[in-house]
Design a protein around this motif. Structure first.
Motif, PDB file in Angstrom:
ATOM      1  N   PRO A   1       0.801  -1.227   0.000  1.00  0.00           N
ATOM      2  CA  PRO A   1       0.000   0.000   0.000  1.00  0.00           C
ATOM      3  C   PRO A   1       0.832   1.276   0.000  1.00  0.00           C
ATOM      4  CG  PRO A   1      -0.925  -1.598   1.525  1.00  0.00           C
ATOM      5  CD  PRO A   1       0.374  -2.166   1.058  1.00  0.00           C
ATOM      6  N   VAL A   2       1.988   1.283   0.677  1.00  0.00           N
ATOM      7  CA  VAL A   2       2.838   2.468   0.671  1.00  0.00           C
ATOM      8  C   VAL A   2       3.356   2.755  -0.735  1.00  0.00           C
ATOM      9  CG1 VAL A   2       5.031   3.410   1.493  1.00  0.00           C
ATOM     10  CG2 VAL A   2       3.492   2.289   3.101  1.00  0.00           C
TER      11      VAL A   2
ATOM     12  N   ALA B   1       2.516   5.956  -3.459  1.00  0.00           N
ATOM     13  CA  ALA B   1       3.567   6.794  -4.041  1.00  0.00           C
ATOM     14  C   ALA B   1       3.646   6.664  -5.558  1.00  0.00           C
ATOM     15  CB  ALA B   1       4.925   6.430  -3.427  1.00  0.00           C
ATOM     16  N   PHE B   2       3.527   5.440  -6.085  1.00  0.00           N
ATOM     17  CA  PHE B   2       3.740   5.220  -7.515  1.00  0.00           C
ATOM     18  C   PHE B   2       2.481   4.792  -8.255  1.00  0.00           C
ATOM     19  CE2 PHE B   2       7.768   4.330  -5.371  1.00  0.00           C
ATOM     20  CZ  PHE B   2       8.629   5.169  -6.047  1.00  0.00           C
ATOM     21  N   GLY B   3       1.372   4.673  -7.576  1.00  0.00           N
ATOM     22  CA  GLY B   3       0.135   4.287  -8.224  1.00  0.00           C
ATOM     23  C   GLY B   3      -0.622   5.464  -8.784  1.00  0.00           C
ATOM     24  N   GLU B   4      -1.727   5.166  -9.452  1.00  0.00           N
ATOM     25  CA  GLU B   4      -2.546   6.226 -10.039  1.00  0.00           C
ATOM     26  C   GLU B   4      -3.147   7.091  -8.936  1.00  0.00           C
ATOM     27  OE1 GLU B   4      -6.293   6.682 -13.152  1.00  0.00           O
ATOM     28  OE2 GLU B   4      -5.514   4.694 -12.604  1.00  0.00           O
ATOM     29  N   GLY B   5      -2.954   8.399  -9.049  1.00  0.00           N
ATOM     30  CA  GLY B   5      -3.425   9.313  -8.017  1.00  0.00           C
ATOM     31  C   GLY B   5      -2.519   9.382  -6.814  1.00  0.00           C
ATOM     32  N   GLY B   6      -1.283   8.844  -6.929  1.00  0.00           N
ATOM     33  CA  GLY B   6      -0.349   8.856  -5.810  1.00  0.00           C
ATOM     34  C   GLY B   6       0.279  10.217  -5.602  1.00  0.00           C
TER      35      GLY B   6
ATOM     36  N   TRP C   1       2.620   4.205 -12.352  1.00  0.00           N
ATOM     37  CA  TRP C   1       3.428   3.057 -12.735  1.00  0.00           C
ATOM     38  C   TRP C   1       2.932   1.762 -12.100  1.00  0.00           C
ATOM     39  CZ3 TRP C   1       8.586   5.934 -11.320  1.00  0.00           C
ATOM     40  CH2 TRP C   1       8.823   6.930 -12.260  1.00  0.00           C
ATOM     41  N   MET C   2       2.263   1.873 -10.986  1.00  0.00           N
ATOM     42  CA  MET C   2       1.914   0.691 -10.196  1.00  0.00           C
ATOM     43  C   MET C   2       0.402   0.548 -10.105  1.00  0.00           C
ATOM     44  SD  MET C   2       3.554  -0.219  -6.477  1.00  0.00           S
ATOM     45  CE  MET C   2       3.466  -1.855  -5.777  1.00  0.00           C
TER      46      MET C   2
ATOM     47  N   PRO D   1       9.525  -2.780 -12.776  1.00  0.00           N
ATOM     48  CA  PRO D   1       9.586  -3.377 -11.425  1.00  0.00           C
ATOM     49  C   PRO D   1       8.309  -3.195 -10.630  1.00  0.00           C
ATOM     50  CG  PRO D   1      10.816  -1.328 -11.475  1.00  0.00           C
ATOM     51  CD  PRO D   1      10.398  -1.602 -12.889  1.00  0.00           C
ATOM     52  N   PHE D   2       7.359  -2.413 -11.162  1.00  0.00           N
ATOM     53  CA  PHE D   2       6.107  -2.207 -10.449  1.00  0.00           C
ATOM     54  C   PHE D   2       4.993  -3.096 -10.993  1.00  0.00           C
ATOM     55  CE2 PHE D   2       8.474   1.780 -10.015  1.00  0.00           C
ATOM     56  CZ  PHE D   2       8.513   1.893  -8.631  1.00  0.00           C
TER      57      PHE D   2
END
Length: 493
Positions: A322-323, A327-332, A338-339, A434-435
Motif C-alpha cells: 500500500p505504501v 507513491a507510484f500508483g494512479e493518483g499517488g 506506474w503501479m 519493477p512495479f
C-alpha cells in the motif's frame, strides 16, 4: 498402544537395564570396581543400548513399511479404480485413510461405538452425518467401496500396531537380557559401547546424505516422467506459462522463462537492498562501533533472521505494498501511475532484501573480523586514515569472503516462497517494469501442487521439473560461492 507410551516403556526398560548392568558388574568384581576391565557405567550403558537401539530400529522400520503394506492390502477392494492409474489410486487411498482416521475420532468422541464401526456397510449418509457431529467432514464422493476399504484399513492398522508393540517390547527385553548375561569382569564393555556410539553417530551423519540423495532421486524420476509427456524444448524455451488441467495437458503452455525471469528479477531487487545495507552495517560494526554499541546492534540485526517468512509476506502485503501504491500508483503523491496494485516485483524485492540483511551483515562481519589486526596497524602506522585502511586494506583482503556471502544470500533469495506468494503476485510475464506483478518458480511449485490435481498429468509433474531447475541453479550458486572463497581467500598466521 500409543507411540508415546511405547517409547516411554522402552526408555524405562533401558534405564532399568543400565542400573541392573552397573550393579551386576560391581557385584561380579566382589564389590571392587578396580577389578573390572571398564568402569561400571560402561556395563550399564551396554545393557541400556542393547535394550533400546534394536527396538527403536524395529519400530522405525515397522512404521515406514506398514503404510505400504496396508495400501496394497486394501487396493483389491477398490475395484472401480484402475490399478495402473497411480494418480487416481493415490487420491482414493488418501480418502480411505481419511475415513479410517475419521472413524477412529468418532469412536473416541463417542459418536460411534466400536461395534457399529465394524458393522457399517451401507448407510454412507448416516456415517457422514454422525462423523460431522464430531468435526470430521467427508467429501460427497465417499462411496460404499471407500467406506468398506476404510474399515479394512482400520482393522489391519490396529492389528499391525498391536503386533508391532509386542515385537518391539520382546526385542527390547531380549536385547537387554542378552547384554545383562554378558556382564563379567573381563568383558570389554567400554570398547563395545564406544564402537556402538560411533556407529550411531555415523548413522546420524548418513541421514543427511541419504535424505539429499532421496530428494534428488525423487526430483529426477518425476522430471523424467514429465519430459515424457511434455517437450523439453517447449519447457526451457517457452515464453508463456498457461497451465490448464482440462484435457490432461493438451492445451497447456508450460514455458519456464517467465518464471525464471521473475525469480531473477525479484532476487536482483532484493540483493540491491540487502548488499549495501548489510555490507555497510558489517563495516561499521567491525571497524567503527564500540564494544557496547556492537553488543546491542549486532543482536538486533540478527533478530531479522529469526522472523518467519510468512510474517515478512504479510508485512509486504499489508504495509509495503500500500505504501508503494500511494507513491507510484494512479493518483499517488508523486503524480505517476506506474503501479496498478500492491503486489509487484518491487514490493517482494524490498521486503526480501530486508530479510537478507542479517545474512550479508553477519557473514561479512565475521569475514572482516578475520583480517589480522597487524594489517590495520601497519596501514595506520604508514599514515593512512581509518577509512583509507578499510577501503584499501581490509576490504580487499576480505573481498573473496564477502563475494561468497553475497552469492549465498542470492541462493537464499532465489529459493524464497512466502514473501513472493503474498508480495509479488501470481502473474507469469516477461516485463522490465519493477512495479508489475510477477511470480517465481517457487510460487508456481506451490500452486501446481495445491488442490485435487491428477498427479500423473503434466500440470502436476511440472512442479518437480521446476524444483529440479531451481535445485540446479541454487546448487550452482553455492558451489560457485565456495569456489571463490577457497580460490581467493587469504591465509594468515
Amino acid at each position: 498402544m500409543a507411540l508415546s507410551w511405547l517409547f516411554g516403556l522402552l526408555v524405562l526398560i533401558a534405564v532399568a537395564g543400565f542400573f541392573a548392568g552397573r550393579s551386576k558388574s560391581v557385584a561380579s568384581a566382589g564389590g571392587d570396581a578396580r577389578g573390572l576391565h571398564s568402569r561400571p557405567n560402561y556395563y550399564g550403558w551396554h545393557v541400556a543400548l542393547n535394550a533400546l537401539v534394536p527396538a527403536l530400529l524395529l519400530l522405525v522400520l515397522w512404521l515406514l513399511i506398514q503404510p505400504f503394506v496396508l495400501n496394497r492390502a486394501v487396493m483389491p477392494m477398490l475395484s472401480s479404480v484402475d490399478v495402473n492409474d497411480r494418480g487416481t489410486m493415490s487420491l482414493v487411498l488418501s480418502d480411505v485413510r481419511r475415513v479410517a482416521e475419521g472413524i477412529d475420532i468418532a469412536i473416541t468422541e463417542g459418536a460411534i461405538s466400536p461395534d457399529e464401526a465394524r458393522d457399517i456397510q451401507a448407510d454412507v449418509m448416516d456415517v457422514r452425518a454422525r462423523l460431522a457431529e464430531v468435526g470430521v467432514a467427508l467429501g460427497s464422493d465417499v462411496s460404499i467401496e471407500t467406506l468398506s476399504a476404510a474399515q479394512r484399513y482400520r482393522a489391519l492398522a490396529y492389528t499391525g500396531t498391536s503386533v508391532m508393540t509386542i515385537l518391539v517390547l520382546i526385542v527390547s527385553l531380549v536385547g537387554g537380557v542378552i547384554a545383562y548375561r554378558l556382564v563379567r569382569p573381563d568383558f570389554r564393555s567400554r570398547n563395545v559401547v564406544e564402537f556402538g556410539v560411533r556407529m550411531l553417530l555415523l548413522s546420524a551423519a548418513s541421514i543427511a546424505i541419504l535424505t539429499t540423495v532421496g530428494i534428488v532421486l525423487s526430483l529426477v524420476f518425476n522430471t523424467v516422467e514429465f519430459f515424457r509427456l511434455y517437450p523439453a524444448t517447449d519447457f526451457f524455451f517457452g515464453l508463456n506459462w498457461a497451465p490448464s488441467f482440462s484435457g490432461r495437458g493438451g492445451a497447456s503452455e508450460l514455458g519456464i522463462l517467465p518464471l525464471l525471469w521473475g525469480t531473477l528479477y525479484i532476487s536482483v531487487v532484493a540483493l540491491a537492498v540487502a548488499v549495501p545495507i548489510g555490507l555497510f552495517s558489517a563495516i561499521y560494526l567491525s571497524e567503527y562501533a564500540t564494544k557496547r554499541v556492537r553488543s546491542i546492534v549486532k543482536p538486533m540485526i540478527e533478530v531479522l533472521a529469526g522472523i518467519p517468512t510468512i510474517v515478512y509476506g504479510l508485512f509486504a502485503l499489508l504495509t509495503v505494498g500500500p505504501v508503494l501504491v500511494s507513491a507510484f500508483g494512479e493518483g499517488g503523491v508523486l503524480g505517476v501511475s506506474w503501479m496498478g496494485g500492491g503486489t509487484a516485483v518491487m514490493t517482494a524485492g524490498l521486503v526480501m532484501g530486508i530479510m537478507l540483511i542479517p545474512f550479508v551483515s553477519s557473514l561479512s562481519d565475521d569475514i572482516i573480523n578475520a583480517v589480522p589486526q597487524s594489517m590495520r596497524d601497519g596501514s595506520l602506522g604508514l599514515g593512512a586514515t581509518r577509512s583509507e585502511t578499510v577501503r584499501q586494506v581490509v576490504l580487499p583482503a576480505a573481498l573473496p569472503g564477502i563475494v561468497g556471502a553475497i552469492l549465498l544470500a542470492a541462493s537464499r533469495a532465489i529459493g524464497e516462497t512466502m514473501i513472493v506468494v503474498l508480495g509479488a503476485g501470481a502473474a507469469a510475464r516477461l516485463s522490465m517494469n519493477p512495479f508489475d506483478a510477477m511470480t517465481t518458480i517457487t510460487a508456481k511449485i506451490v500452486s501446481q501442487l495445491t488442490g485435487d490435481a491428477d498427479f500423473s498429468s503434466p500440470e502436476a509433474l511440472v512442479a518437480f521439473s521446476l524444483g529440479m531447475t531451481l535445485f540446479v541453479i541454487t546448487l550452482g550458486l553455492n558451489v560457485f560461492a565456495l569456489w571463490i572463497v577457497r580460490r581467493y581467500r587469504e591465509q594468515y598466521e
